[in-house]
Design an enzyme around this catalytic site. Structure first.
Site, PDB file in Angstrom:
ATOM      1  N   ASP A  47       0.832  -1.201   0.000  1.00  0.00           N
ATOM      2  CA  ASP A  47       0.000   0.000   0.000  1.00  0.00           C
ATOM      3  C   ASP A  47       0.864   1.248   0.000  1.00  0.00           C
ATOM      4  O   ASP A  47       1.542   1.543   0.989  1.00  0.00           O
ATOM      5  CB  ASP A  47      -0.898   0.012   1.259  1.00  0.00           C
ATOM      6  CG  ASP A  47      -1.808   1.226   1.296  1.00  0.00           C
ATOM      7  OD1 ASP A  47      -2.947   1.112   0.814  1.00  0.00           O
ATOM      8  OD2 ASP A  47      -1.381   2.290   1.783  1.00  0.00           O
ATOM      9  N   TYR A  52       3.146   9.764  -0.523  1.00  0.00           N
ATOM     10  CA  TYR A  52       4.278   9.211   0.245  1.00  0.00           C
ATOM     11  C   TYR A  52       5.622   9.427  -0.454  1.00  0.00           C
ATOM     12  O   TYR A  52       6.674   9.184   0.137  1.00  0.00           O
ATOM     13  CB  TYR A  52       4.098   7.705   0.507  1.00  0.00           C
ATOM     14  CG  TYR A  52       2.801   7.301   1.178  1.00  0.00           C
ATOM     15  CD1 TYR A  52       1.976   8.233   1.793  1.00  0.00           C
ATOM     16  CD2 TYR A  52       2.385   5.967   1.184  1.00  0.00           C
ATOM     17  CE1 TYR A  52       0.780   7.856   2.391  1.00  0.00           C
ATOM     18  CE2 TYR A  52       1.188   5.586   1.785  1.00  0.00           C
ATOM     19  CZ  TYR A  52       0.391   6.539   2.373  1.00  0.00           C
ATOM     20  OH  TYR A  52      -0.796   6.155   2.953  1.00  0.00           O
ATOM     21  N   LYS A  77      -2.732   5.887  -4.436  1.00  0.00           N
ATOM     22  CA  LYS A  77      -3.848   6.805  -4.146  1.00  0.00           C
ATOM     23  C   LYS A  77      -3.620   8.152  -4.821  1.00  0.00           C
ATOM     24  O   LYS A  77      -2.463   8.575  -4.972  1.00  0.00           O
ATOM     25  CB  LYS A  77      -3.962   7.036  -2.626  1.00  0.00           C
ATOM     26  CG  LYS A  77      -3.850   5.760  -1.812  1.00  0.00           C
ATOM     27  CD  LYS A  77      -3.992   5.973  -0.311  1.00  0.00           C
ATOM     28  CE  LYS A  77      -3.665   4.702   0.445  1.00  0.00           C
ATOM     29  NZ  LYS A  77      -2.270   4.594   0.881  1.00  0.00           N
ATOM     30  N   HIS A 110      -7.569   9.563  -1.879  1.00  0.00           N
ATOM     31  CA  HIS A 110      -6.893   9.584  -0.573  1.00  0.00           C
ATOM     32  C   HIS A 110      -7.746  10.246   0.521  1.00  0.00           C
ATOM     33  O   HIS A 110      -7.778   9.770   1.654  1.00  0.00           O
ATOM     34  CB  HIS A 110      -5.538  10.305  -0.714  1.00  0.00           C
ATOM     35  CG  HIS A 110      -4.491   9.826   0.232  1.00  0.00           C
ATOM     36  ND1 HIS A 110      -3.182   9.672  -0.096  1.00  0.00           N
ATOM     37  CD2 HIS A 110      -4.576   9.457   1.536  1.00  0.00           C
ATOM     38  CE1 HIS A 110      -2.489   9.239   0.951  1.00  0.00           C
ATOM     39  NE2 HIS A 110      -3.324   9.097   1.966  1.00  0.00           N
TER      40      HIS A 110
HETATM   41  N1  NAP Z   1      -5.358   6.463   3.600  1.00  0.00           N
HETATM   42  C1  NAP Z   1      -4.798   7.220   4.515  1.00  0.00           C
HETATM   43  O1  NAP Z   1      -5.199   8.372   4.736  1.00  0.00           O
HETATM   44  C2  NAP Z   1      -3.658   6.665   5.297  1.00  0.00           C
HETATM   45  C3  NAP Z   1      -3.141   7.390   6.387  1.00  0.00           C
HETATM   46  C4  NAP Z   1      -2.079   6.842   7.100  1.00  0.00           C
HETATM   47  C5  NAP Z   1      -1.547   5.618   6.742  1.00  0.00           C
HETATM   48  N2  NAP Z   1      -2.051   4.940   5.644  1.00  0.00           N
HETATM   49  C6  NAP Z   1      -1.492   3.621   5.248  1.00  0.00           C
HETATM   50  O2  NAP Z   1      -1.611   2.724   6.342  1.00  0.00           O
HETATM   51  C7  NAP Z   1      -0.323   2.158   6.624  1.00  0.00           C
HETATM   52  C8  NAP Z   1      -0.209   1.792   8.085  1.00  0.00           C
HETATM   53  O3  NAP Z   1      -0.452   2.905   8.928  1.00  0.00           O
HETATM   54  P1  NAP Z   1       0.703   3.669   9.743  1.00  0.00           P
HETATM   55  O4  NAP Z   1       1.997   3.458   9.072  1.00  0.00           O
HETATM   56  O5  NAP Z   1       0.257   5.071   9.888  1.00  0.00           O
HETATM   57  O6  NAP Z   1       0.645   3.013  11.195  1.00  0.00           O
HETATM   58  P2  NAP Z   1       0.774   1.514  11.819  1.00  0.00           P
HETATM   59  O7  NAP Z   1       0.949   0.523  10.739  1.00  0.00           O
HETATM   60  O8  NAP Z   1      -0.357   1.360  12.782  1.00  0.00           O
HETATM   61  O9  NAP Z   1       2.091   1.634  12.698  1.00  0.00           O
HETATM   62  C9  NAP Z   1       3.370   1.733  12.141  1.00  0.00           C
HETATM   63  C10 NAP Z   1       4.375   1.990  13.267  1.00  0.00           C
HETATM   64  O10 NAP Z   1       4.389   0.896  14.193  1.00  0.00           O
HETATM   65  C11 NAP Z   1       5.687   0.280  14.217  1.00  0.00           C
HETATM   66  N3  NAP Z   1       5.453  -1.178  14.223  1.00  0.00           N
HETATM   67  C12 NAP Z   1       5.102  -1.952  13.167  1.00  0.00           C
HETATM   68  N4  NAP Z   1       4.903  -3.216  13.557  1.00  0.00           N
HETATM   69  C13 NAP Z   1       5.135  -3.274  14.888  1.00  0.00           C
HETATM   70  C14 NAP Z   1       5.088  -4.313  15.849  1.00  0.00           C
HETATM   71  N5  NAP Z   1       4.757  -5.545  15.514  1.00  0.00           N
HETATM   72  N6  NAP Z   1       5.390  -3.994  17.136  1.00  0.00           N
HETATM   73  C15 NAP Z   1       5.713  -2.729  17.490  1.00  0.00           C
HETATM   74  N7  NAP Z   1       5.781  -1.695  16.615  1.00  0.00           N
HETATM   75  C16 NAP Z   1       5.493  -1.961  15.319  1.00  0.00           C
HETATM   76  C17 NAP Z   1       6.410   0.765  12.979  1.00  0.00           C
HETATM   77  O11 NAP Z   1       7.804   0.876  13.213  1.00  0.00           O
HETATM   78  P3  NAP Z   1       8.929  -0.013  12.426  1.00  0.00           P
HETATM   79  O12 NAP Z   1       8.836   0.369  10.972  1.00  0.00           O
HETATM   80  O13 NAP Z   1      10.192   0.395  13.070  1.00  0.00           O
HETATM   81  O14 NAP Z   1       8.567  -1.459  12.680  1.00  0.00           O
HETATM   82  C18 NAP Z   1       5.794   2.148  12.775  1.00  0.00           C
HETATM   83  O15 NAP Z   1       6.426   3.103  13.597  1.00  0.00           O
HETATM   84  C19 NAP Z   1       0.634   3.262   6.165  1.00  0.00           C
HETATM   85  O16 NAP Z   1       1.969   2.831   6.068  1.00  0.00           O
HETATM   86  C20 NAP Z   1      -0.009   3.656   4.874  1.00  0.00           C
HETATM   87  O17 NAP Z   1       0.288   2.717   3.855  1.00  0.00           O
HETATM   88  C21 NAP Z   1      -3.095   5.445   4.948  1.00  0.00           C
END
Ligand code: NAP
Length: 276
Positions: A47, A52, A77, A110
């Site tokens: 994704d 990004y 997106k 998005h």
């Molecule tokens: N559509 C939208 O508006 C929107 C907005 C935000 C995000 N997104 C998408 O959603 C994806 C995921 O959301 P997000 O990146 O915001 O947050 P998330 O996946 O909830 O959290 C990511 C964070 O948690 C850490 N992490 C990952 N796995 C872990 C585990 N098993 N234990 C402890 N820490 C862990 C990662 O660090 P490390 O990398 O160091 O493991 C990173 O700092 C994004 O990457 C993006 O593709 C979409």
């Protein structure tokens, strides 16, 4: 790690239940390494987004990987300042050039930019009809945005990617999407690791021998939600996809539902600064 299952979208497309989110990964070695390690572990869903600024790195990794293109589900997106009919068609071509792909699996709006998203949707419908993308959908749409979109849409959105984790369990929106056969997908599915210390997560973590992140991700799956946890670290990527050898009981799902406070990490879609 057990294999990752898929959900089937309303048009028959299979969407792997777990994908790799790549938000905040740099468009160079970090995103290339992360995508390659995820594919190596068995991930088949990535994704990204034009916002990004790492589509080129994702594309480089996909090119370098030995996994066949048709076995990987790729999402990108259209960003807020790219919306509108012609603008979106142009934005799609820019994304495809960076991704170095000739078709996309899922193209998403998005954010619901007021006054723009119905025109943007018409462009997504064209791209879908032209066979450039296998499925189309939206992000951050609430019920009223979906109502407005579906008033004029000829093709219903197939996916709605929204902020979802135990602090923001969007029950009514999830029910609305289920009724309209819109697949819900969680962004920030583990709440960026901010809520792992809730006692119920510790209790279930001890019971199942799984980490709090795995308990939360399994909770999403019990709700039929796709998850795209972001990790640049191979062992956390492995942990985040290792979810298919246990199940939560209905009352345990309820206990996690009860962690809801409405607290968001991102903006409420009606309060987003669309002028910025
Ligand atoms: N559509 C939208 O508006 C929107 C907005 C935000 C995000 N997104 C998408 O959603 C994806 C995921 O959301 P997000 O990146 O915001 O947050 P998330 O996946 O909830 O959290 C990511 C964070 O948690 C850490 N992490 C990952 N796995 C872990 C585990 N098993 N234990 C402890 N820490 C862990 C990662 O660090 P490390 O990398 O160091 O493991 C990173 O700092 C994004 O990457 C993006 O593709 C979409």
């Amino acid at each position: 790690m057990t294999a990752i299952d898929s959900f089937t979208l309303q048009n028959g497309t299979n969407m792997p239940k777990v994908g790799l989110g790549v938000y905040k990964m740099n468009d160079d070695q970090e995103v290339i390494n992360a995508v390659l390690s995820a594919l190596d572990l068995g991930y088949r869903h990535i994704d990204t987004a034009s916002f990004y600024e790492n589509e080129k790195g994702v594309g480089d990794a996909l090119k370098r990987s030995k996994v066949e293109r048709e076995d990987i589900f790729v999402t990108t997106k259209v960003w807020n300042d790219e919306q509108g009919y012609e603008e979106t068609l142009d934005a799609f071509e820019r994304s495809m050039e960076k991704l170095q792909l000739d078709y996309l699996d899922l193209y998403l709006i998005h954010w619901p930019v007021p006054g723009k998203y119905t025109e943007t949707w018409k462009a997504l419908e064209k791209l879908y009809r032209d066979g450039r993308v296998k499925a189309i959908g939206v992000c951050n749409f609430m019920e009223h945005h979906l109502d407005e979109l579906m008033n004029t849409a000829e093709i219903k959105p197939m996916v709605n990617q929204v902020e979802l984790h135990p602090r923001i369990y969007q029950k009514e929106l999830m029910e609305y999407c289920k009724e309209h056969k819109i697949q819900v997908e969680a962004w920030a599915p583990i709440g960026r690791g901010k809520y792992f210390d809730a006692p119920v997560l510790k209790k279930l973590s001890d019971k199942y021998g799984k980490s709090p992140a795995q308990i939360i991700l399994r909770w999403h799956l019990e709700h039929d939600v796709v998850v795209i946890p972001k990790s640049s670290n191979k062992s956390r990527q492995e942990e985040n996809a290792d979810l298919f050898d246990f199940e939560l009981k209905a009352e345990e799902v309820e206990e996690i539902n009860a962690l809801h406070t409405g607290e968001r990490i991102g903006k409420h879609p009606d309060e987003f600064d669309y002028e910025a």
